[in-house]
Structures are given as structure tokens and as C-alpha cells.
Design an enzyme around this catalytic site. Structure first.
Site, PDB file in Angstrom:
ATOM      1  N   ARG A  61     -26.197  39.092 -74.714  1.00 36.80           N
ATOM      2  CA  ARG A  61     -27.182  38.962 -75.758  1.00 36.80           C
ATOM      3  C   ARG A  61     -26.460  38.504 -77.044  1.00 36.80           C
ATOM      4  O   ARG A  61     -25.501  39.127 -77.558  1.00 36.80           O
ATOM      5  CB  ARG A  61     -28.358  40.042 -76.058  1.00 36.80           C
ATOM      6  CG  ARG A  61     -29.300  40.331 -74.962  1.00 36.80           C
ATOM      7  CD  ARG A  61     -30.169  39.138 -74.959  1.00 36.80           C
ATOM      8  NE  ARG A  61     -31.367  39.403 -73.919  1.00 36.80           N
ATOM      9  CZ  ARG A  61     -31.230  38.998 -72.587  1.00 36.80           C
ATOM     10  NH1 ARG A  61     -30.140  38.576 -72.129  1.00 36.80           N
ATOM     11  NH2 ARG A  61     -32.336  39.531 -71.742  1.00 36.80           N
ATOM     12  N   GLU A 107     -31.630  31.786 -80.842  1.00 38.89           N
ATOM     13  CA  GLU A 107     -31.503  31.081 -79.807  1.00 38.89           C
ATOM     14  C   GLU A 107     -32.983  30.102 -79.867  1.00 38.89           C
ATOM     15  O   GLU A 107     -34.035  30.653 -79.853  1.00 38.89           O
ATOM     16  CB  GLU A 107     -31.603  31.384 -78.338  1.00 38.89           C
ATOM     17  CG  GLU A 107     -30.240  32.120 -77.993  1.00 38.89           C
ATOM     18  CD  GLU A 107     -30.154  32.872 -76.693  1.00 38.89           C
ATOM     19  OE1 GLU A 107     -31.009  32.833 -75.937  1.00 38.89           O
ATOM     20  OE2 GLU A 107     -29.078  33.610 -76.434  1.00 38.89           O
ATOM     21  N   HIS A 142     -27.712  29.539 -72.661  1.00 39.38           N
ATOM     22  CA  HIS A 142     -28.295  30.636 -72.077  1.00 39.38           C
ATOM     23  C   HIS A 142     -28.810  30.396 -70.477  1.00 39.38           C
ATOM     24  O   HIS A 142     -29.764  30.618 -70.039  1.00 39.38           O
ATOM     25  CB  HIS A 142     -29.455  31.283 -72.824  1.00 39.38           C
ATOM     26  CG  HIS A 142     -29.967  32.717 -72.429  1.00 39.38           C
ATOM     27  ND1 HIS A 142     -30.240  33.556 -73.443  1.00 39.38           N
ATOM     28  CD2 HIS A 142     -29.513  33.411 -71.331  1.00 39.38           C
ATOM     29  CE1 HIS A 142     -30.458  34.672 -72.836  1.00 39.38           C
ATOM     30  NE2 HIS A 142     -30.077  34.800 -71.632  1.00 39.38           N
TER      31      HIS A 142
HETATM   32  C1  DGY Z   1     -31.438  38.207 -68.166  1.00 40.62           C
HETATM   33  O1  DGY Z   1     -32.076  38.196 -67.112  1.00 40.62           O
HETATM   34  O2  DGY Z   1     -31.535  39.069 -69.189  1.00 40.62           O
HETATM   35  C2  DGY Z   1     -30.878  36.932 -68.599  1.00 40.62           C
HETATM   36  O3  DGY Z   1     -30.503  36.884 -69.976  1.00 40.62           O
HETATM   37  C3  DGY Z   1     -31.840  35.642 -68.337  1.00 40.62           C
HETATM   38  O4  DGY Z   1     -31.588  35.464 -67.110  1.00 40.62           O
END
Ligand code: DGY
Length: 330
Positions: A239, A268, A287
Site C-alpha cells: 500500500r 492513487e 496497482h
Molecule cells: C489487494 O487485493 O489488496 C490488492 O491491492 C489489489 O488486488
């Protein structure tokens, strides 16, 4: 008999959507961008179930506008976009999609590691721009992987899968930092659990796989980058807010570390003028770690199962807040 109303905040793969459409009276948000929060509020006012994405903020105020809501099924393994204590306090189940995306995410983290270490994107951009003049003994020198040390911040499923690739494929030594020991990683991969300072100082490559919480937010900032090797490559596929992005940019510009590969940013998407997007030693992906056909199908199936279980009073397949227990809304 009328079927339970649910709102699906974006089109998800058919593998899950079909199940949802068969079992519920579902409205699927058709746009590419997320519904605005006031729109989301109106959409779920009468719903028993919600399929949310990591771009939807599910907080106490929103939950209070949905008195019939029984389940929030998040189409992601991460659930930092959902106020889980607020959902639990209201008897609402929360589901996520662990497991389905482990390999795809580790693959992408490794792709970023290789791309950043070997300057793949920087040199490919130059080639496309006609800057490839000849073979140069000193051109685009990068760093080797074999036998080096990979540090993992957060040795959960994805951290383990990343470490497995590095240890099995490149004979890398594995260090990890985690509040909880991972005996499997220690046995299978000879991984050594170390304190955070040791992880920073000894890693040649440092890959972040921690969950975003109030305490992990900003865990990588100027102080941390200063402790890392000048030759270090920093990877983040978890993240964006785990990292102080301005500090990362400064560290890359100043040569405090060698390069970075990130699949997540804060915010983002980043502003198109964000320097991180324009640094030659930063590889930024939008992402996409879980973006493979099979993985997104798997996520959609778990997400649909969680939604339907939440509505019908069954245990969720991947249940973030099982402690809601007997207090769940029926
Ligand atoms: C998640 O699943 O947390 C990812 O960041 C996106 O697939």
C-alpha cells in the site's frame, strides 16, 4: 419471494458476477471510476450486501445510512478502505479475498525488483526515443541478484511467496521483519527474523508486504532510507501510505538508495507531475499486482461467496471480522 438487494460498486469478472446475479437483485455500477460517496450512500440505502473495491471508502457514516446492510464483501485482500471496527459494532460482516492473488502479487513484486535493479524501463524508454547509439561498457549498469540479501517487511502469504522466488531462483539470503514469526519461512527458506534496523541496514533488496494500519503508516521515511545501503533496491507492492513518498523521491534523487519499484502510490493515482513518475531510477506500475485473468477470476469467486454467505447468515469464506458472531444482522 423477492431477492436480496445488493450493490456492486464496479464490474467484476463474470466468474463471480454470475453467482451474484443468480442469487441476488444486484445493481452493478457501470462506470470506470468509483461512485462518489454521496452516490454510494444512496445506492446502498436499501441493500443487504455491498461489493466494494479498495477505492471505496466504507466508514461509520456510510454504514449508518444502510440499516439493512449485512455484509461488505471487499474485492481485495487488503481492507484498509473499510472501517472494520465500525462494521463489527453494527453487526455487519466484512469479507476479503486472500490466497487468490498471492502468486500474481509476488510475481509483480519480483518483476519490479528485476526491472529496477537492471534499469529495464529507463533503458527501454531511451531505446524507444532513439538514444541507443552503440553498445557501451559503462551504459545502464545495474545490480546483481544472485546470492544477495532480500529483506521482507511483512512475512505473510505474499512476503513468503516473494522470498521463495528469490531464495529458490537466485539463491538469495532472506531476512524478514514481522511482529509474528513465520516458522515455515524459517524452515523452508532459511529466513532470519530480524529487527527493523537490521532489515534496513543489511538488505540489498527490500520488499514491502505489510498491511496498512495506523501503526504501519509511514513506516518507510527519510530516516529509514538513510539507513539503507546506497546500492539498495526498494520495492512496494502493498500500500502506498506505508511509505513517505516525498522521502522516497528525495532518497532516489540523492542516490541514498539505488532504485525503487512500486505498484502502489500515495495518493492513487499520483498527480501526473509527481516526480516519482519521472525519475529514471523509479519504476512505477499502476496497482496491477493482482491483474491476471486467473487471479481476478479467483478473487471474484471468493468475493461472491463472501457476499452470498453474508446475506444468508452463513460463515464467510474469507471473514475479516468473525468476532461479529451472534451479533450479526439477520
Ligand atoms: C489487494 O487485493 O489488496 C490488492 O491491492 C489489489 O488486488
Amino acid at each position: 419471494m423477492s431477492r436480496p438487494r445488493v450493490f456492486v460498486s464496479r464490474r467484476i469478472p463474470e466468474a463471480g458476477l454470475k453467482r451474484i446475479l443468480a442469487a441476488t437483485d444486484a445493481e452493478v455500477w457501470p462506470e470506470q471510476l468509483p461512485p462518489a460517496s454521496d452516490v454510494l450512500r444512496k445506492k446502498i440505502a436499501d441493500c443487504e450486501g455491498l461489493v466494494s473495491l479498495l477505492t471505496d471508502r466504507i466508514d461509520a457514516a456510510l454504514l449508518d445510512t444502510a440499516p439493512k446492510l449485512k455484509v461488505v464483501s471487499n474485492f481485495a485482500v487488503g481492507f484498509n478502505n473499510v472501517d472494520v471496527p465500525a462494521a463489527t459494532a453494527r453487526g455487519i460482516c466484512v469479507g476479503n479475498t486472500p490466497g487468490a492473488l498471492t502468486d500474481a502479487t509476488a510475481d509483480l513484486a519480483f518483476a519490479l525488483l528485476l526491472a529496477a535493479a537492471r534499469r529495464v524501463v529507463e533503458s527501454a524508454i531511451d531505446a524507444r526515443a532513439g538514444k541507443w547509439k552503440t553498445w557501451e561498457p559503462l551504459g545502464y549498469l545495474g545490480v546483481d541478484l544472485a546470492g544477495r540479501t532480500l529483506g521482507i517487511a511483512g512475512m505473510g502469504r505474499i512476503g513468503y511467496a516473494m522470498a521463495k522466488r528469490a531464495h529458490g531462483g537466485w539463491d538469495m539470503n532472506i531476512l524478514y521483519y514481522d511482529e509474528v514469526p513465520n516458522p515455515k519461512a524459517e524452515t523452508d527458506l532459511k529466513a532470519r527474523r530480524v529487527d527493523f534496523d537490521t532489515l534496513l541496514r543489511e538488505s540489498d533488496f527490500l520488499s514491502v508486504h505489510a498491511a496498512l494500519t495506523d501503526s504501519s503508516k509511514g513506516m518507510f521515511g527519510a530516516k529509514e532510507f538513510a539507513k539503507m545501503k546506497q546500492t539498495a533496491v526498494f520495492i512496494n507492492s502493498a500500500r502506498g501510505p506505508l511509505v513517505d513518498q516525498k522521502a522516497l523521491v528525495e532518497a532516489l534523487k540523492a542516490g541514498t538508495i539505488f532504485a525503487a519499484g512500486v505498484d502502489v502510490t500515495d495518493p492513487e493515482p499520483p498527480d501526473p507531475n509527481d516526480p516519482l513518475l519521472h525519475l529514471p531510477n523509479a519504476v512505477v506500475a499502476p496497482h496491477i499486482a493482482s491483474a491476471t485473468y486467473t487471479t481476478r477470476d479467483g478473487m471474484a469467486e471468493i468475493c461472491a461467496d463472501n457476499l452470498i454467505a453474508g446475506i444468508t447468515g452463513q460463515p464467510l469464506r474469507a471473514w475479516v471480522n468473525p468476532e461479529v458472531g451472534g451479533r450479526r444482522r439477520r
